[in-house]
Structures are given as structure tokens and as C-alpha cells.
Design a protein around this motif. Structure first.
Motif, PDB file in Angstrom:
ATOM      1  N   GLY A 118       9.216 127.972  95.851  1.00  0.00           N
ATOM      2  CA  GLY A 118      10.487 127.429  96.482  1.00  0.00           C
ATOM      3  C   GLY A 118      11.710 127.138  95.646  1.00  0.00           C
ATOM      4  N   GLU A 119      12.841 126.514  96.351  1.00  0.00           N
ATOM      5  CA  GLU A 119      14.210 126.573  95.627  1.00  0.00           C
ATOM      6  C   GLU A 119      14.522 125.089  96.135  1.00  0.00           C
ATOM      7  OE1 GLU A 119      16.745 129.465  97.077  1.00  0.00           O
ATOM      8  OE2 GLU A 119      15.777 131.118  96.126  1.00  0.00           O
ATOM      9  N   ASN A 120      15.212 124.261  95.361  1.00  0.00           N
ATOM     10  CA  ASN A 120      15.699 123.227  95.551  1.00  0.00           C
ATOM     11  C   ASN A 120      16.818 122.748  94.800  1.00  0.00           C
ATOM     12  OD1 ASN A 120      13.275 122.443  93.559  1.00  0.00           O
ATOM     13  ND2 ASN A 120      15.147 121.012  93.101  1.00  0.00           N
ATOM     14  N   PRO A 121      18.001 122.124  95.622  1.00  0.00           N
ATOM     15  CA  PRO A 121      19.313 121.563  94.622  1.00  0.00           C
ATOM     16  C   PRO A 121      18.737 120.291  93.942  1.00  0.00           C
ATOM     17  CG  PRO A 121      19.382 121.133  97.000  1.00  0.00           C
ATOM     18  CD  PRO A 121      18.086 121.760  96.634  1.00  0.00           C
ATOM     19  N   SER A 167      14.338 119.918  87.906  1.00  0.00           N
ATOM     20  CA  SER A 167      15.494 120.518  88.493  1.00  0.00           C
ATOM     21  C   SER A 167      16.438 121.343  87.585  1.00  0.00           C
ATOM     22  CB  SER A 167      16.373 119.444  89.469  1.00  0.00           C
ATOM     23  OG  SER A 167      15.558 119.103  90.496  1.00  0.00           O
ATOM     24  N   PHE A 168      16.787 120.673  86.699  1.00  0.00           N
ATOM     25  CA  PHE A 168      17.424 121.035  85.282  1.00  0.00           C
ATOM     26  C   PHE A 168      16.823 122.447  84.888  1.00  0.00           C
ATOM     27  CE2 PHE A 168      19.719 121.732  81.452  1.00  0.00           C
ATOM     28  CZ  PHE A 168      20.807 121.423  81.755  1.00  0.00           C
ATOM     29  N   ALA A 169      15.457 122.389  84.545  1.00  0.00           N
ATOM     30  CA  ALA A 169      14.970 123.311  83.974  1.00  0.00           C
ATOM     31  C   ALA A 169      14.762 124.382  84.866  1.00  0.00           C
ATOM     32  CB  ALA A 169      13.440 122.819  83.488  1.00  0.00           C
ATOM     33  N   LYS A 170      14.482 124.329  86.301  1.00  0.00           N
ATOM     34  CA  LYS A 170      14.648 125.386  87.198  1.00  0.00           C
ATOM     35  C   LYS A 170      15.685 126.010  87.543  1.00  0.00           C
ATOM     36  CE  LYS A 170      13.105 125.482  92.305  1.00  0.00           C
ATOM     37  NZ  LYS A 170      11.695 126.030  92.024  1.00  0.00           N
ATOM     38  N   ASN A 171      16.797 124.986  87.634  1.00  0.00           N
ATOM     39  CA  ASN A 171      18.141 125.899  88.222  1.00  0.00           C
ATOM     40  C   ASN A 171      18.956 126.243  86.853  1.00  0.00           C
ATOM     41  OD1 ASN A 171      17.444 125.304  90.527  1.00  0.00           O
ATOM     42  ND2 ASN A 171      18.185 123.243  90.778  1.00  0.00           N
ATOM     43  N   GLU A 172      18.943 125.553  85.858  1.00  0.00           N
ATOM     44  CA  GLU A 172      19.794 126.172  84.919  1.00  0.00           C
ATOM     45  C   GLU A 172      19.242 126.709  83.717  1.00  0.00           C
ATOM     46  OE1 GLU A 172      22.729 125.271  85.347  1.00  0.00           O
ATOM     47  OE2 GLU A 172      22.393 124.039  87.187  1.00  0.00           O
ATOM     48  N   LEU A 173      17.827 126.602  83.464  1.00  0.00           N
ATOM     49  CA  LEU A 173      17.094 127.215  82.455  1.00  0.00           C
ATOM     50  C   LEU A 173      16.204 128.459  82.815  1.00  0.00           C
ATOM     51  CD1 LEU A 173      16.144 124.139  80.281  1.00  0.00           C
ATOM     52  CD2 LEU A 173      18.256 125.653  80.076  1.00  0.00           C
ATOM     53  N   GLY A 174      15.953 128.457  84.275  1.00  0.00           N
ATOM     54  CA  GLY A 174      15.329 129.868  84.743  1.00  0.00           C
ATOM     55  C   GLY A 174      14.089 129.508  84.357  1.00  0.00           C
ATOM     56  N   TYR A 183       9.192 123.622  93.603  1.00  0.00           N
ATOM     57  CA  TYR A 183      10.004 122.749  94.566  1.00  0.00           C
ATOM     58  C   TYR A 183       9.785 121.158  94.371  1.00  0.00           C
ATOM     59  CZ  TYR A 183      11.904 120.785  98.840  1.00  0.00           C
ATOM     60  OH  TYR A 183      12.516 120.080  99.610  1.00  0.00           O
ATOM     61  N   SER A 184      11.089 120.441  94.254  1.00  0.00           N
ATOM     62  CA  SER A 184      10.814 119.080  94.403  1.00  0.00           C
ATOM     63  C   SER A 184      11.955 118.286  95.171  1.00  0.00           C
ATOM     64  CB  SER A 184      10.700 118.536  92.581  1.00  0.00           C
ATOM     65  OG  SER A 184      12.024 118.547  92.074  1.00  0.00           O
ATOM     66  N   GLY A 185      11.739 116.952  95.393  1.00  0.00           N
ATOM     67  CA  GLY A 185      12.631 116.490  96.071  1.00  0.00           C
ATOM     68  C   GLY A 185      12.380 114.787  95.895  1.00  0.00           C
ATOM     69  N   ILE A 186      13.362 114.093  96.488  1.00  0.00           N
ATOM     70  CA  ILE A 186      13.218 112.528  96.272  1.00  0.00           C
ATOM     71  C   ILE A 186      13.529 111.952  97.658  1.00  0.00           C
ATOM     72  CG2 ILE A 186      13.764 112.072  93.650  1.00  0.00           C
ATOM     73  CD1 ILE A 186      16.704 111.447  94.654  1.00  0.00           C
ATOM     74  N   GLU A 208      27.179 117.533  84.145  1.00  0.00           N
ATOM     75  CA  GLU A 208      27.184 117.644  85.753  1.00  0.00           C
ATOM     76  C   GLU A 208      26.222 116.755  86.529  1.00  0.00           C
ATOM     77  OE1 GLU A 208      27.662 121.671  86.664  1.00  0.00           O
ATOM     78  OE2 GLU A 208      29.105 122.201  85.205  1.00  0.00           O
ATOM     79  N   TYR A 209      24.861 117.132  85.688  1.00  0.00           N
ATOM     80  CA  TYR A 209      23.959 116.276  86.500  1.00  0.00           C
ATOM     81  C   TYR A 209      24.077 114.830  86.632  1.00  0.00           C
ATOM     82  CZ  TYR A 209      21.308 120.899  87.540  1.00  0.00           C
ATOM     83  OH  TYR A 209      20.672 121.838  87.925  1.00  0.00           O
ATOM     84  N   ILE A 210      24.443 114.454  85.365  1.00  0.00           N
ATOM     85  CA  ILE A 210      24.812 112.978  85.284  1.00  0.00           C
ATOM     86  C   ILE A 210      25.673 112.432  86.198  1.00  0.00           C
ATOM     87  CG2 ILE A 210      25.341 111.176  84.015  1.00  0.00           C
ATOM     88  CD1 ILE A 210      24.225 112.684  81.443  1.00  0.00           C
ATOM     89  N   ASP A 211      26.795 113.255  86.467  1.00  0.00           N
ATOM     90  CA  ASP A 211      27.794 112.817  87.439  1.00  0.00           C
ATOM     91  C   ASP A 211      27.328 112.899  88.902  1.00  0.00           C
ATOM     92  OD1 ASP A 211      29.712 112.821  85.570  1.00  0.00           O
ATOM     93  OD2 ASP A 211      30.565 114.733  85.751  1.00  0.00           O
ATOM     94  N   ARG A 212      26.333 113.876  89.267  1.00  0.00           N
ATOM     95  CA  ARG A 212      25.790 113.756  90.562  1.00  0.00           C
ATOM     96  C   ARG A 212      24.819 112.468  90.670  1.00  0.00           C
ATOM     97  NH1 ARG A 212      23.428 120.012  90.588  1.00  0.00           N
ATOM     98  NH2 ARG A 212      25.117 120.994  89.809  1.00  0.00           N
TER      99      ARG A 212
END
Length: 523
Positions: free
Chosen positions: A187-190, A279-286, A291-294, A458-462
Motif C-alpha cells: 500500500g501507500e501512505n503519506p 514513512s521516511f524509509a518508504k517514501n524517501e528511500l524507496g 502501509y502505516s498510520g496513526i 521537512e518531516y520534523i516541520d510536519r
């Protein structure tokens, strides 16, 4: 030699819990330690108790009466009958079925009657640990009796009591190759993936105060097997779960040290921690990451993630490296990174998979993943006995809570070097074990570190944006608190300073890129 009342009392303790340490016996009884030691020695001489291990890790187990029949579990792998596991009389025995066509289980060579006084690590590592294990084995006479209850343990192993074999049904003939359903499985997640889901699970389960377990997956954290109704945005417990919920922790104990008799430490916003670094490993490092969420709870967050070894009703074979290396679960930190990568070179037979494992290891080093032990890395069978690095799981930064912690969990053993303040030479050593050249991994490490330097802010800003809605305060000392985002910034800046001091940034050609963060860290 007759048994005293104390001897009989000690022996009865093993009827409720089949394996105990001396410290466990002390906690269960009012008998002095020296008296317990004398009684255990006597019971061992009489053949009523066996012991294994050394010093603090010494385990005592009940030896069953010779006239007590053996329990027999039929073991299935990927739906195929693979062998029989016998238990009783203080022994475990495993033999393969003569028609089994699959691969040998790690540590259990075909054509040999395997026998031991402890449950084979390949099977033992499937069972949850600590308090979770205690709940599962309560009322049982043997640890193996837990195995048939692990209907949703990781991987594709199943255990059926021989007398109930007629009930077993399985059909793997139509199971799709994992690679063909990879995107559906992961799956995919932001980030952050804040879910507005109705958690239809009673507090007695969420608070982990019920007397039974609600997930078969091994590990220390409380877990609940769940499924999600995305149409109605609701979440319920399920026996055929394709998702896992790690509930928030209400017990906010001082994480700087135990107090009030408590031994467990509470790590605030652990769900957010794991969700961020996964999410960083998934979306930035490929990386392959499920899928994960909170989910916002009354206190803190729940963490939701997808099972990557499940698709519809099918199970996919997965092993962790404690299983693969024959290491009991309570020794998952007692190995070496060089031993791990030596094993990786032998068992990962998909092109590029060993390098992917080393990429993950370097990422863990950057984020101070000091919990990256043998059970937090594994292999997945993607079809036709092709084993690749399993999708990442349990990726957290311990450094957010303890800035002086090790960068990784496992030291280098030959020569010995603690997993703190490693430099690139240490990763080049690991690369040699898997056939990856210095030049090749330097290029990979530079790419990962560059992405970390540029994208992590950017992730810390989020996280800061999330703090506008939910103040995420945590302890900074025994008398002060700080925002979670500040601890993340501290982790990021301190790591960059460390990378410069160790020559890592210079080796990777990233000194200029790190100038901004280094300047901020000096202020």
C-alpha cells in the motif's frame, strides 16, 4: 530421597509456568533464595527438573513423568505437511515427514532426529515475549502447547494437534506470487497519515490488562490483530487480520528511570516515532515498507500497520534472523553485526537483497535505531524459495529518548567494536561480508545520507504542524518538558555533528551540504 514440602511447592510452581528462572521463583514464592537453590539442586538430581543456560539466564524446566504420553504437533509450512514436533518428558523432538518437499527449517537438518531439552529456537521465536508470553503459557504444562494457538504468527508455519488433524484444511495452490501483489500488500501512505477511524475495541484490551493475548505476533509491545472497514472507517479485532494495531500506552512512567516499583519505561509518542521513520524509509528511500498510520487516542496515539506476510486469506513465508541463526528470543541482542551479515550472505538469494539489508542498516545508524536486534530484521519468500529482505518493521529511533544510546543494537565481534560512533570503515567491513565493494556502498551511503540531510527537516516541520493541533509535550529532564519536535531536531543535529567528527560526511562528500545543520547545532 523423599521430597519435602518445600520441594513439592517448588515442583508445583512449574505446573502453572513450565519454564522459570531463579528470580521468577523468588517472585512467586516466599522461599529464601538459598533454600530455593538447594531444592532445585535436589530436584535436578532426582530427574524432576532440568536446567539450561548459564548464570542469570539459567532456565529450569519440569521433567514430566515417564508414563505421561507425549504431545504431538503436526507442523505445516506453506500449507504442506512438513513434520512432527513431539514434546513431553522434559524433551522436544522434531522429525520431517518423508514426503515433505520444501526447504529444511533453519537449524533442523533433514534426515536427523532432532532432540533437545529446550524448544528449538526456530519454533520458540514465534512466541511473544515477557508478560505476553506469561499470559499465553499460564495454565499449560509445556511451552510447545502455545504453538497451536498461534494462528496468526508471522510467516506461513501452522501447528495442529495430531488428534485434531482431521480438522485442518488449507489450499495454497492458488496463492499468488508475492511480487505480483507487492503493491497491494504494502500500500501507500503519506506522512503524517492521521486516520479518523472508530476503534471498536474495549479499553480492557487496549490497556493490555485482560488475562489473554490479542495477537500472536512475537515481540515486547502490546499488539492487537485487527481489520479495517475503510467504507465505514471502523476498526475491529479479527482472527484473520491483515492489519496490526499497537495501542497507546496509558501508563506514563518516568522514562528517565524506574520509579514506584515499576520496571517498564514509557516512551511517549512511540506510535508517531515509528510512523515517522517507517514513512521516511518508504517514501524517501524507496524501501519496502508496509502501509502505516496513526490514530489519535484519549492519550497519545495508536499505531496501525499492514501485515506484509498476508494477502487475503493467504500466508507468506517469513523468518526473522533469530530463527535463522538458532538464537533464542531472550538472546536477540547477544549476537554481532558481522555474524548477522555473514548469515545474510548465505540466506538472501535474490539479487540486490543483501545490499538492501546494508542500506537499511545504514539508515538505522543515522536515526539511532538501537533496537535493531535479530528479531527486527528478516527474510521473505517471494516465490520459488527466493528469499529477499523482508519489508521493514519496528523501525524506531531510540535516540529520540536517549541521545547517548548506541547507534545500532549489535556490536562488531571480530574485532570487537560497540555500535556507537561507527564510521564508514565499519560499514565497509559489513559490505565485504556480502560481496559489496567499498566504492559501491560509498555511493549508496552517500545517497541515503544526502536524503536524510535534505528531507528529514521537512518531516520534523510536519510534526510541528501536528503540534499546532495536539501539543506533544514530553520530558526533557526530571523537572522540565519539551515538544516532541524539539527532541527530533536534537537527534538530527547531534547526529550530523557526530557524522562530521567521525569523518563520515567527509568520506561521503557531504560536508558542504551539512553546513546549515552544523551551524544550527553549534548555537
Amino acid at each position: 530421597m523423599s521430597l519435602s514440602l518445600i520441594d513439592e511447592s517448588v515442583l508445583r510452581a512449574f505446573e502453572e509456568i513450565p519454564e522459570l528462572r531463579l528470580a521468577d521463583l523468588e517472585a512467586l514464592s516466599a522461599i529464601p533464595r538459598r533454600t530455593l537453590q538447594r531444592s532445585l539442586k535436589k530436584l535436578i538430581e532426582l530427574g524432576l527438573i532440568t536446567q539450561s543456560g548459564q548464570t542469570r539466564n539459567k532456565l529450569y524446566r519440569r521433567v514430566f513423568r515417564p508414563d505421561q504420553p507425549l504431545g504431538v504437533l503436526v507442523v505445516f509450512s506453506n500449507g504442506e505437511l512438513s513434520g512432527e514436533l513431539e514434546y513431553g518428558e522434559g524433551l522436544y523432538r522434531f522429525t520431517y515427514h518423508e514426503k515433505y518437499s520444501g526447504s529444511d527449517f533453519p537449524g533442523l537438518e533433514r534426515g536427523i532426529l532432532h532432540q533437545d531439552s529446550v524448544l528449538f529456537p526456530f519454533f520458540e521465536n514465534l512466541i511473544p515475549e515477557h508478560e505476553r508470553r506469561a499470559r499465553l503459557i499460564s495454565g499449560k504444562t509445556d511451552l510447545a502447547q502455545v504453538l497451536p494457538e498461534l494462528g496468526n504468527a508471522h510467516g506461513a508455519l501452522e501447528f495442529v494437534r495430531k488428534e485434531e488433524l482431521f480438522k485442518y484444511r488449507s489450499d495454497y495452490s492458488k496463492r499468488p506470487n508475492w511480487i505480483t501483489v507487492r503493491h497491494k500488500v504494502l500500500g501507500e501512505n503519506p506522512f503524517p497519515n492521521l486516520l479518523d477511524i472508530d476503534v471498536q475495541i474495549p479499553d480492557v484490551i487496549l490497556n493490555a490488562i485482560e488475562s489473554r493475548e490479542h495477537s500472536n505476533l512475537s515481540g515486547y509491545q502490546t499488539k492487537i490483530d485487527v481489520n479495517v472497514d475503510w467504507d465505514h472507517m471502523s476498526l475491529t479485532e479479527a482472527s484473520d487480520a491483515e492489519y496490526l494495531l499497537k495501542p497507546r500506552n496509558l501508563e506514563k512512567i518516568d522514562y528517565f528511570g524506574a520509579k514506584d516499583g515499576h520496571k517498564k519505561r514509557y516512551y511517549p509518542y512511540l506510535a508517531l516515532n515509528e510512523h515517522l521513520f517507517m514513512s521516511f524509509a518508504k517514501n524517501e528511500l524507496g524501501c519496502d515498507v508496509p502501509y502505516s498510520g496513526i490514530i489519535k487516542a484519549d492519550v497519545d496515539f495508536h499505531y496501525l500497520t499492514k501485515r506484509y506476510d498476508r494477502y487475503e486469506h493467504y500466508k507468506y513465508e517469513q523468518f526473522d534472523f533469530a530463527q535463522l541463526m538458532g538464537v533464542p528470543s531472550d538472546a536477540k541482542y547477544k549476537s554481532g553485526s558481522d555474524l548477522l551479515f555473514t548469515k545474510i550472505a548465505k540466506v538472501m538469494n535474490v539479487s540486490g537483497a543483501p545490499l538492501e539489508a546494508l542500506r537499511f542498516y545504514f539508515y538505522g545508524y543515522l536515526i539511532k535505531h538501537a533496537d535493531l536486534h535479530l528479531k527486527n530484521i528478516g527474510i521473505l519468500n517471494i516465490g520459488q524459495n527466493k528469499y529477499t529482505l523482508a519489508p521493514l518493521y519496528d523501525v524506531i529511533s531510540v535516540g529520540v529518548y536517549k541521545g547517548d544510546c548506541d547507534d545500532l543494537a549489535l556490536p562488531l565481534l571480530n574485532p570487537y567494536k560497540k555500535p556507537i560512533n561507527w564510521n564508514m570503515d565499519d560499514f565497509y567491513r559489513l559490505g565485504e561480508l556480502i560481496g559489496v565493494s567499498r566504492l559501491q556502498f560509498r555511493k549508496e551511503a552517500a545517497s541515503i545520507a544526502r536524503t536524510y540531510l535534505l528531507k528529514m527537516p521537512e518531516y520534523i516541520d510536519r510534526i510541528k504542524e501536528l503540534e499546532q493541533i495536539y501539543p506533544l509535550q514530553m520530558q526533557d529532564s526530571r523537572h522540565s518538558s519539551v515538544a516532541f519536535s524539539k527532541r527530533l531536531e536534537s537527534l538530527y543535529e547531534r547526529k550530523i555533528v557526530s557524522l562530521k567528527k567521525l569523518g563520515v560526511l567527509e568520506e561521503l562528500g557531504l560536508l558542504d551540504l551539512a553546513g546549515g545543520p552544523l551551524a544550527r547545532a553549534k548555537r
